[in-house]
Design a protein around this motif. Sequence first.
Motif, PDB file in Angstrom:
ATOM      1  N   ALA A  43       0.859  -1.185   0.000  1.00 32.30           N
ATOM      2  CA  ALA A  43       0.000   0.000   0.000  1.00 32.30           C
ATOM      3  C   ALA A  43       0.890   1.228   0.000  1.00 32.30           C
ATOM      4  CB  ALA A  43      -0.917   0.009   1.209  1.00 32.30           C
ATOM      5  N   SER A  44       0.413   2.285  -0.619  1.00 39.74           N
ATOM      6  CA  SER A  44       1.196   3.517  -0.679  1.00 39.74           C
ATOM      7  C   SER A  44       0.262   4.709  -0.783  1.00 39.74           C
ATOM      8  CB  SER A  44       2.118   3.464  -1.905  1.00 39.74           C
ATOM      9  OG  SER A  44       2.380   4.765  -2.373  1.00 39.74           O
ATOM     10  N   LEU A  45       0.554   5.740   0.000  1.00 36.01           N
ATOM     11  CA  LEU A  45      -0.185   6.999  -0.116  1.00 36.01           C
ATOM     12  C   LEU A  45       0.837   8.077  -0.451  1.00 36.01           C
ATOM     13  CD1 LEU A  45      -2.994   8.454   0.385  1.00 36.01           C
ATOM     14  CD2 LEU A  45      -1.988   9.143   2.553  1.00 36.01           C
ATOM     15  N   LYS A  46       0.678   8.725  -1.607  1.00 36.53           N
ATOM     16  CA  LYS A  46       1.634   9.722  -2.070  1.00 36.53           C
ATOM     17  C   LYS A  46       0.989  11.094  -1.956  1.00 36.53           C
ATOM     18  CE  LYS A  46       5.143   8.807  -5.439  1.00 36.53           C
ATOM     19  NZ  LYS A  46       5.421   8.170  -6.721  1.00 36.53           N
ATOM     20  N   LEU A  47       1.543  11.928  -1.090  1.00 41.07           N
ATOM     21  CA  LEU A  47       1.014  13.280  -0.901  1.00 41.07           C
ATOM     22  C   LEU A  47       1.871  14.244  -1.712  1.00 41.07           C
ATOM     23  CD1 LEU A  47       0.487  12.982   2.947  1.00 41.07           C
ATOM     24  CD2 LEU A  47      -1.205  12.644   1.139  1.00 41.07           C
ATOM     25  N   LEU A  48       1.217  15.010  -2.579  1.00 46.22           N
ATOM     26  CA  LEU A  48       1.963  15.830  -3.533  1.00 46.22           C
ATOM     27  C   LEU A  48       2.119  17.268  -3.063  1.00 46.22           C
ATOM     28  CD1 LEU A  48       0.485  14.533  -6.889  1.00 46.22           C
ATOM     29  CD2 LEU A  48       2.562  13.803  -5.682  1.00 46.22           C
ATOM     30  N   LYS A  49       3.282  17.805  -3.375  1.00 42.51           N
ATOM     31  CA  LYS A  49       3.564  19.219  -3.144  1.00 42.51           C
ATOM     32  C   LYS A  49       2.498  20.049  -3.867  1.00 42.51           C
ATOM     33  CE  LYS A  49       7.635  22.236  -3.399  1.00 42.51           C
ATOM     34  NZ  LYS A  49       9.114  22.173  -3.547  1.00 42.51           N
ATOM     35  N   GLY A  50       1.994  21.058  -3.177  1.00 40.01           N
ATOM     36  CA  GLY A  50       1.025  21.926  -3.850  1.00 40.01           C
ATOM     37  C   GLY A  50      -0.401  21.526  -3.563  1.00 40.01           C
ATOM     38  N   SER A  51      -0.734  20.245  -3.740  1.00 36.42           N
ATOM     39  CA  SER A  51      -2.131  19.858  -3.529  1.00 36.42           C
ATOM     40  C   SER A  51      -2.360  19.296  -2.117  1.00 36.42           C
ATOM     41  CB  SER A  51      -2.563  18.841  -4.586  1.00 36.42           C
ATOM     42  OG  SER A  51      -1.715  17.715  -4.561  1.00 36.42           O
ATOM     43  N   ASP A  52      -1.668  18.222  -1.750  1.00 34.20           N
ATOM     44  CA  ASP A  52      -1.945  17.569  -0.465  1.00 34.20           C
ATOM     45  C   ASP A  52      -1.127  18.156   0.687  1.00 34.20           C
ATOM     46  OD1 ASP A  52      -3.602  15.638  -1.805  1.00 34.20           O
ATOM     47  OD2 ASP A  52      -1.764  14.670  -2.472  1.00 34.20           O
ATOM     48  N   LEU A  53      -0.034  18.816   0.366  1.00 39.64           N
ATOM     49  CA  LEU A  53       0.886  19.307   1.395  1.00 39.64           C
ATOM     50  C   LEU A  53       0.847  20.823   1.457  1.00 39.64           C
ATOM     51  CD1 LEU A  53       3.910  17.050   0.403  1.00 39.64           C
ATOM     52  CD2 LEU A  53       2.329  16.679   2.305  1.00 39.64           C
ATOM     53  N   GLU A  54       0.867  21.373   2.672  1.00 37.13           N
ATOM     54  CA  GLU A  54       0.924  22.830   2.810  1.00 37.13           C
ATOM     55  C   GLU A  54       2.360  23.301   2.666  1.00 37.13           C
ATOM     56  OE1 GLU A  54      -1.075  24.753   5.820  1.00 37.13           O
ATOM     57  OE2 GLU A  54      -3.003  23.875   5.247  1.00 37.13           O
ATOM     58  N   VAL A  55       3.276  22.507   3.187  1.00 40.11           N
ATOM     59  CA  VAL A  55       4.694  22.843   3.133  1.00 40.11           C
ATOM     60  C   VAL A  55       5.439  21.567   2.792  1.00 40.11           C
ATOM     61  CG1 VAL A  55       6.699  23.587   4.494  1.00 40.11           C
ATOM     62  CG2 VAL A  55       4.445  24.632   4.904  1.00 40.11           C
ATOM     63  N   LEU A  56       6.471  21.663   1.936  1.00 39.56           N
ATOM     64  CA  LEU A  56       7.360  20.522   1.711  1.00 39.56           C
ATOM     65  C   LEU A  56       8.756  21.082   1.538  1.00 39.56           C
ATOM     66  CD1 LEU A  56       7.669  17.454   1.327  1.00 39.56           C
ATOM     67  CD2 LEU A  56       7.468  17.837  -1.129  1.00 39.56           C
ATOM     68  N   ASP A  57       9.603  20.773   2.505  1.00 39.96           N
ATOM     69  CA  ASP A  57      10.928  21.384   2.540  1.00 39.96           C
ATOM     70  C   ASP A  57      11.949  20.254   2.622  1.00 39.96           C
ATOM     71  OD1 ASP A  57      13.050  23.035   2.860  1.00 39.96           O
ATOM     72  OD2 ASP A  57      12.596  23.566   4.958  1.00 39.96           O
ATOM     73  N   VAL A  58      12.329  19.729   1.437  1.00 38.58           N
ATOM     74  CA  VAL A  58      13.196  18.558   1.369  1.00 38.58           C
ATOM     75  C   VAL A  58      14.331  18.826   0.380  1.00 38.58           C
ATOM     76  CG1 VAL A  58      13.303  16.080   0.862  1.00 38.58           C
ATOM     77  CG2 VAL A  58      11.192  17.076   1.783  1.00 38.58           C
ATOM     78  N   GLN A  59      15.579  18.688   0.827  1.00 39.45           N
ATOM     79  CA  GLN A  59      16.730  18.865  -0.072  1.00 39.45           C
ATOM     80  C   GLN A  59      16.946  17.602  -0.893  1.00 39.45           C
ATOM     81  OE1 GLN A  59      17.965  21.875  -0.364  1.00 39.45           O
ATOM     82  NE2 GLN A  59      16.477  22.425   1.220  1.00 39.45           N
ATOM     83  N   SER A  60      17.058  16.464  -0.214  1.00 36.93           N
ATOM     84  CA  SER A  60      17.248  15.199  -0.923  1.00 36.93           C
ATOM     85  C   SER A  60      16.423  14.149  -0.194  1.00 36.93           C
ATOM     86  CB  SER A  60      18.724  14.807  -0.928  1.00 36.93           C
ATOM     87  OG  SER A  60      19.173  14.689   0.411  1.00 36.93           O
ATOM     88  N   GLU A  61      16.047  13.108  -0.907  1.00 36.99           N
ATOM     89  CA  GLU A  61      15.142  12.096  -0.366  1.00 36.99           C
ATOM     90  C   GLU A  61      15.683  11.469   0.918  1.00 36.99           C
ATOM     91  OE1 GLU A  61      13.835   8.706  -3.002  1.00 36.99           O
ATOM     92  OE2 GLU A  61      14.341   7.662  -1.142  1.00 36.99           O
ATOM     93  N   VAL A  62      14.792  11.355   1.925  1.00 41.65           N
ATOM     94  CA  VAL A  62      15.120  10.634   3.167  1.00 41.65           C
ATOM     95  C   VAL A  62      13.957   9.713   3.478  1.00 41.65           C
ATOM     96  CG1 VAL A  62      16.580  12.444   4.148  1.00 41.65           C
ATOM     97  CG2 VAL A  62      14.107  12.496   4.560  1.00 41.65           C
ATOM     98  N   HIS A  63      14.246   8.612   4.196  1.00 46.11           N
ATOM     99  CA  HIS A  63      13.143   7.752   4.634  1.00 46.11           C
ATOM    100  C   HIS A  63      13.539   6.968   5.875  1.00 46.11           C
ATOM    101  CE1 HIS A  63      15.479   4.849   2.269  1.00 46.11           C
ATOM    102  NE2 HIS A  63      14.929   3.937   3.066  1.00 46.11           N
TER     103      HIS A  63
END
Lengths: 246, 246, 246
Positions: C171-191
């Motif tokens: 299962a996966s839920l992908k929240l997109l910059k602009g629509s689902d997220l108010e702020v997204l401040d990421v330099q490089s991918e982390v998990h």
Amino acid sequence: MFKAEIKSETLKGLVNIISTLIDEVKFTITPEGMTLKAVDPAHVAMIELKIGAKAFESYSASVKEIGLDLDKVKAVLKLAGQGDVVSMEQDENKGRFVFRIGNLTRSMNLVDTSSMNDPKVPQLTLSAGAVMAVDQLLKGIRAAESISDHISLKADPEFFELSCKGDTDDASLKLLKGSDLEVLDVQSEVHSLFPLDYFSNILKAIPAGTKVRVELDNDYPVKLVFGLANGEANVIYFLAPRIESD
Amino acid sequence: MFKAEIKSETLKGLVNIISTLIDEVKFTITPEGMTLKAVDPAHVAMIELKIGAKAFESYSASVKEIGLDLDKVKAVLKLAGQGDVVSMEQDENKGRFVFRIGNLTRSMNLVDTSSMNDPKVPQLTLSAGAVMAVDQLLKGIRAAESISDHISLKADPEFFELSCKGDTDDASLKLLKGSDLEVLDVQSEVHSLFPLDYFSNILKAIPAGTKVRVELDNDYPVKLVFGLANGEANVIYFLAPRIESD
Amino acid sequence: MFKAEIKSETLKGLVNIISTLIDEVKFTITPEGMTLKAVDPAHVAMIELKIGAKAFESYSASVKEIGLDLDKVKAVLKLAGQGDVVSMEQDENKGRFVFRIGNLTRSMNLVDTSSMNDPKVPQLTLSAGAVMAVDQLLKGIRAAESISDHISLKADPEFFELSCKGDTDDASLKLLKGSDLEVLDVQSEVHSLFPLDYFSNILKAIPAGTKVRVELDNDYPVKLVFGLANGEANVIYFLAPRIESD
């Protein structure tokens, strides 16, 4: 002969009250209405219920006794929708009791009443009386539930109090003359202790908003008096006190 | 290839019906729609479901079989909100089935269908037929639930009756031609006895208000026919009779 | 001295958050408000809560520590109706804590705080941050619940993803910059990977619609920051990662 029609909501309300005490009951039937006197198996609480003929949509009966299993009556009532009228009739030939709701017919054997003796209703004169909405009593009950198995009722000339004490916790609901109480008729302070489960069961079966008269004395049973079915049915409920251990 | 979109409420309704019988199912897919034939593990009931392409918001498929675990599909549907559209697609590369609801993706392995044989749907001509709202059938079921494990269906030229007999209790719901029944097509009285649990499970899965055609004969399976998804899906359900012991 | 009044809904919201971690808590009280630092018994999650005096209807306190059993506070809050104000007071004489709701008084012993040490709140600088409604996080959690005991959080310059992998299901839920997220401040991918039960418990305790700031890095704790009580209370929550086994 017994044949009557009653609103399903009204019958539900009556059955809920009785079944806090017992499942198999004997109704004494006359042309004027039905009465029931019952005590729970542990002889801690007693109920006296009078249902006038006017509580029914139609009513026609000769003098007789009818024994019913209330669990089965509850199952029948679950089949009734909002506003349905339940027709009840004793089938003289087959010795059965027949419920009809619209196109549905449900019949059941009568319960044998030969060994059911009417309990003697105590003639008590209790010194203190108060009238309040059942919702107030329920609030006091719910506050006590996590603390103790007992609840203390106290009637004072100025207030009526439900309270309980646990090892580390206390709770108290103080109902004041004038604001929370409709009537408060107390000469001098009296109080008694009661088993919380019985008191809770009967209060939860009384419809919200119902006015309840509570009569109290020192180490005597508490007497609850209230109406059902728009006042056409009358309930008297006695609950025996517990001895306080302090 | 299989790719389709369907309203979550519609898919929910279809899954509810099938899962009264089995959890792992095989859908046969064609460009015109999906079909399913299934029998429960005890071989007491059978379902034949046809879902036309018009039941979907969009539909595009080649001929194939797809095996699904309905418990997982139900879990996916719980993630859908009111009005959500569920997109379904078979992932040809990974051999998986993929559901998408908005920004959510949920994929699962297909169930192996090689050992799932289509049951043979019986070609029965039953002499009596009646059409009624499922709500009427449910009322009869609920009246029987506390009395017996079986329910008797009877079709008469004038009425359709659901009834049951216990040792001390009876219940009967009589649906009359003209008022309770939309159609009643009976030459001579027929009746059969059925297991209450199966009958109850399928009726409870049918949306309230749905018109159900009931076909009946003496000691034959009962056949229920009804539509789902605004008539774009069609269900035929057979339930085997019990032999009456009197 | 401690005496305060608070809306029952506000107190409920605060207690719900804390009791996802522990039942017996120590509040540090000052004239400006209350603070709490707590870690769960397994040391997997930590909470830091600051409640400003303005979160209360009235507030007056000197510096002190108060230990409370939140299960009892929850029982008190069940007695409050919609819109009720709860009055709280420490009874200096009896060493008790007293709640009042209308005509109801509920008092309880304080919990001994002498052995409760404040946990040290980690000073972490996490490289990625995103702000979203808690409802989005909950949707991802619910999709994962039938599949795995863990959930992976990933922050990418373009999206924030909650995902999980089981043996046969993903299962996966992908929240997109602009629509689902108010702020997204990421330099490089982390998990990082987290225990689903803890993450689910805290998210379910946050009121619907609340904006949550999520801070993330590679194999570091996740930090959630959100407000309660119209912004007059502030919560910081840390959850330790699980090591991925692939």
